[in-house]
Structure formats: C-alpha cells, structure tokens
Design a protein around this motif. Structure first.
Motif, mmCIF file in Angstrom:
data_model
loop_
_atom_site.group_PDB
_atom_site.id
_atom_site.type_symbol
_atom_site.label_atom_id
_atom_site.label_comp_id
_atom_site.label_asym_id
_atom_site.label_seq_id
_atom_site.Cartn_x
_atom_site.Cartn_y
_atom_site.Cartn_z
ATOM 1 N N ASN A 62 0.816 -1.218 0.000
ATOM 2 C CA ASN A 62 0.000 0.000 0.000
ATOM 3 C C ASN A 62 0.850 1.270 0.000
ATOM 4 O OD1 ASN A 62 -2.357 -1.462 -0.112
ATOM 5 N ND2 ASN A 62 -2.768 -1.348 2.081
ATOM 6 N N ALA A 63 2.044 1.185 0.515
ATOM 7 C CA ALA A 63 2.929 2.354 0.500
ATOM 8 C C ALA A 63 3.408 2.673 -0.919
ATOM 9 C CB ALA A 63 4.125 2.122 1.413
ATOM 10 N N GLU A 64 3.474 1.622 -1.759
ATOM 11 C CA GLU A 64 3.926 1.791 -3.139
ATOM 12 C C GLU A 64 2.767 1.819 -4.130
ATOM 13 O OE1 GLU A 64 6.998 2.417 -4.162
ATOM 14 O OE2 GLU A 64 7.729 2.372 -2.084
ATOM 15 N N ASN A 65 1.535 1.754 -3.619
ATOM 16 C CA ASN A 65 0.342 1.772 -4.478
ATOM 17 C C ASN A 65 0.381 0.667 -5.532
ATOM 18 O OD1 ASN A 65 -0.380 4.005 -3.037
ATOM 19 N ND2 ASN A 65 -0.269 5.436 -4.748
ATOM 20 N N THR A 66 0.856 -0.504 -5.132
ATOM 21 C CA THR A 66 1.073 -1.570 -6.110
ATOM 22 C C THR A 66 0.550 -2.904 -5.597
ATOM 23 O OG1 THR A 66 3.045 -0.446 -6.954
ATOM 24 C CG2 THR A 66 2.813 -2.775 -7.480
ATOM 25 N N VAL A 67 -0.059 -3.654 -6.492
ATOM 26 C CA VAL A 67 -0.439 -5.029 -6.225
ATOM 27 C C VAL A 67 0.361 -5.920 -7.173
ATOM 28 C CG1 VAL A 67 -2.424 -4.962 -7.791
ATOM 29 C CG2 VAL A 67 -2.359 -6.647 -5.941
ATOM 30 N N TYR A 68 0.777 -7.074 -6.664
ATOM 31 C CA TYR A 68 1.627 -7.980 -7.422
ATOM 32 C C TYR A 68 0.931 -9.327 -7.627
ATOM 33 C CZ TYR A 68 5.193 -4.688 -5.842
ATOM 34 O OH TYR A 68 5.922 -3.554 -5.580
ATOM 35 N N LEU A 69 1.349 -10.002 -8.667
ATOM 36 C CA LEU A 69 0.949 -11.392 -8.870
ATOM 37 C C LEU A 69 2.204 -12.174 -9.235
ATOM 38 C CD1 LEU A 69 -1.509 -13.314 -8.909
ATOM 39 C CD2 LEU A 69 -1.530 -13.031 -11.404
ATOM 40 N N GLN A 70 2.691 -12.941 -8.273
ATOM 41 C CA GLN A 70 3.835 -13.811 -8.508
ATOM 42 C C GLN A 70 3.321 -15.121 -9.075
ATOM 43 O OE1 GLN A 70 7.234 -13.279 -8.083
ATOM 44 N NE2 GLN A 70 7.450 -15.271 -9.077
ATOM 45 N N MET A 71 3.790 -15.470 -10.254
ATOM 46 C CA MET A 71 3.301 -16.659 -10.945
ATOM 47 C C MET A 71 4.455 -17.637 -11.119
ATOM 48 S SD MET A 71 0.837 -14.895 -13.825
ATOM 49 C CE MET A 71 2.201 -14.212 -14.745
ATOM 50 N N ASN A 72 4.360 -18.764 -10.461
ATOM 51 C CA ASN A 72 5.377 -19.808 -10.526
ATOM 52 C C ASN A 72 4.840 -21.039 -11.239
ATOM 53 O OD1 ASN A 72 7.077 -18.135 -8.972
ATOM 54 N ND2 ASN A 72 6.332 -19.039 -7.061
ATOM 55 N N SER A 73 5.748 -21.875 -11.692
ATOM 56 C CA SER A 73 5.371 -23.131 -12.351
ATOM 57 C C SER A 73 4.338 -22.886 -13.439
ATOM 58 C CB SER A 73 4.831 -24.134 -11.320
ATOM 59 O OG SER A 73 5.781 -24.389 -10.319
ATOM 60 N N LEU A 74 4.625 -21.944 -14.281
ATOM 61 C CA LEU A 74 3.665 -21.556 -15.310
ATOM 62 C C LEU A 74 3.413 -22.685 -16.293
ATOM 63 C CD1 LEU A 74 4.861 -17.909 -15.817
ATOM 64 C CD2 LEU A 74 2.508 -18.584 -15.315
ATOM 65 N N LYS A 75 2.184 -22.731 -16.764
ATOM 66 C CA LYS A 75 1.729 -23.752 -17.706
ATOM 67 C C LYS A 75 1.214 -23.064 -18.973
ATOM 68 C CE LYS A 75 -0.002 -26.526 -13.821
ATOM 69 N NZ LYS A 75 -1.196 -27.184 -13.245
ATOM 70 N N PRO A 76 1.218 -23.783 -20.090
ATOM 71 C CA PRO A 76 0.665 -23.172 -21.319
ATOM 72 C C PRO A 76 -0.766 -22.680 -21.137
ATOM 73 C CG PRO A 76 1.908 -25.126 -21.873
ATOM 74 C CD PRO A 76 1.854 -25.078 -20.357
ATOM 75 N N GLU A 77 -1.545 -23.345 -20.311
ATOM 76 C CA GLU A 77 -2.935 -22.927 -20.102
ATOM 77 C C GLU A 77 -3.052 -21.644 -19.292
ATOM 78 O OE1 GLU A 77 -1.604 -25.954 -19.507
ATOM 79 O OE2 GLU A 77 -2.520 -26.883 -17.708
ATOM 80 N N ASP A 78 -1.941 -21.132 -18.773
ATOM 81 C CA ASP A 78 -1.953 -19.828 -18.103
ATOM 82 C C ASP A 78 -1.851 -18.685 -19.105
ATOM 83 O OD1 ASP A 78 0.139 -21.271 -15.577
ATOM 84 O OD2 ASP A 78 -2.019 -20.862 -15.433
ATOM 85 N N THR A 79 -1.654 -19.002 -20.374
ATOM 86 C CA THR A 79 -1.550 -17.977 -21.406
ATOM 87 C C THR A 79 -2.840 -17.176 -21.495
ATOM 88 O OG1 THR A 79 0.056 -19.238 -22.698
ATOM 89 C CG2 THR A 79 -1.255 -17.587 -23.880
#
Length: 127
Positions: free
Chosen positions: A74-91
């Motif tokens: 909240n101090a940086e006004n940012t939300v993150y999404l860390q995505m690991n073990s990505l799969k083709p269906e995450d495209t």
C-alpha cells in the motif's frame, strides 16, 4: 477515480516464473479491494486472485492455487501477482482491477463487482 497500469508480462517457457505488477494512481490505494483476472482468446474474463484492503484475506482460483501469490504494497500503491510453475494454459491477457466498495475483509471474485480496470498485460507460456 483510480488509474491502473499493469506490467511484467511476457513470453516464457513452461515451468518458469513471472511477476506481474499493477500500479495505481489517484485515490488512496489502501482503500481499494484489488484483484487479478485473465482472459484467453475467445473465453470469458476469469478470476485469478483477490486481496482485501489490508491483505488480511486472499482468495485464489483453484487453477492457480499453490502456484500464484497475490500481494500488495500500500505504500507503493502496487499489487503484485507472482506466478510460478507456469503452464501453457496460463496464457492470457492479465488484468488488475480495483473496487472502492466493501469492508476491511472484503475480497471480490466476480469481474462485474470491480469498478476500475487496467489495460492488461499479455502472458504467453510456451510448452
């Protein structure tokens, strides 16, 4: 009003990781419930992850549970999404969304409940 700008997408191989960022400008970021959605070609915009204002409550779609992590600064006004073990269906094109309504522990999982949207960032996972 709030403006949302996503970044961090790209083309990666299956099994690798990416971190998406969404930076907000405008009203106080800590007052917004935040979420990530994704939309593949020809498909609906699907919920990926949501986080309450103070990050005390988090929900994930079953398809990403254990692989993706949503967080916010909240101090940086940012939300993150860390995505690991990505799969083709995450495209998909990944969108962040903000909603100014709700309570401290509110997390929204439906696209129509969000007021504001970013322009999206493309994530492509090759096999």
């Amino acid at each position: 009003q709030v403006q949302l700008v996503e970044s961090g997408g790209g083309l990666v191989q299956a099994g690798t990781s990416l971190r998406l960022s969404c930076t907000a400008s405008g009203r106080t970021f800590s007052g917004y419930v935040m979420g990530w959605f994704r939309q593949a070609p020809g498909k609906d915009r699907d919920f990926v992850a949501g986080i309450s204002r103070g990050a005390a409550r988090i929900y994930y779609a079953d398809s990403v549970k254990g692989r993706f992590t949503i967080s916010r600064d909240n101090a940086e006004n940012t939300v993150y999404l860390q995505m690991n073990s990505l799969k083709p269906e995450d495209t998909a094109v990944y969108y962040c969304a903000a909603d100014a309504n709700g309570y401290t522990l509110t997390v929204r999982t439906t696209a129509r409940d969000y007021e504001y949207w970013g322009q999206g960032t493309q994530v492509t996972v090759s096999s």
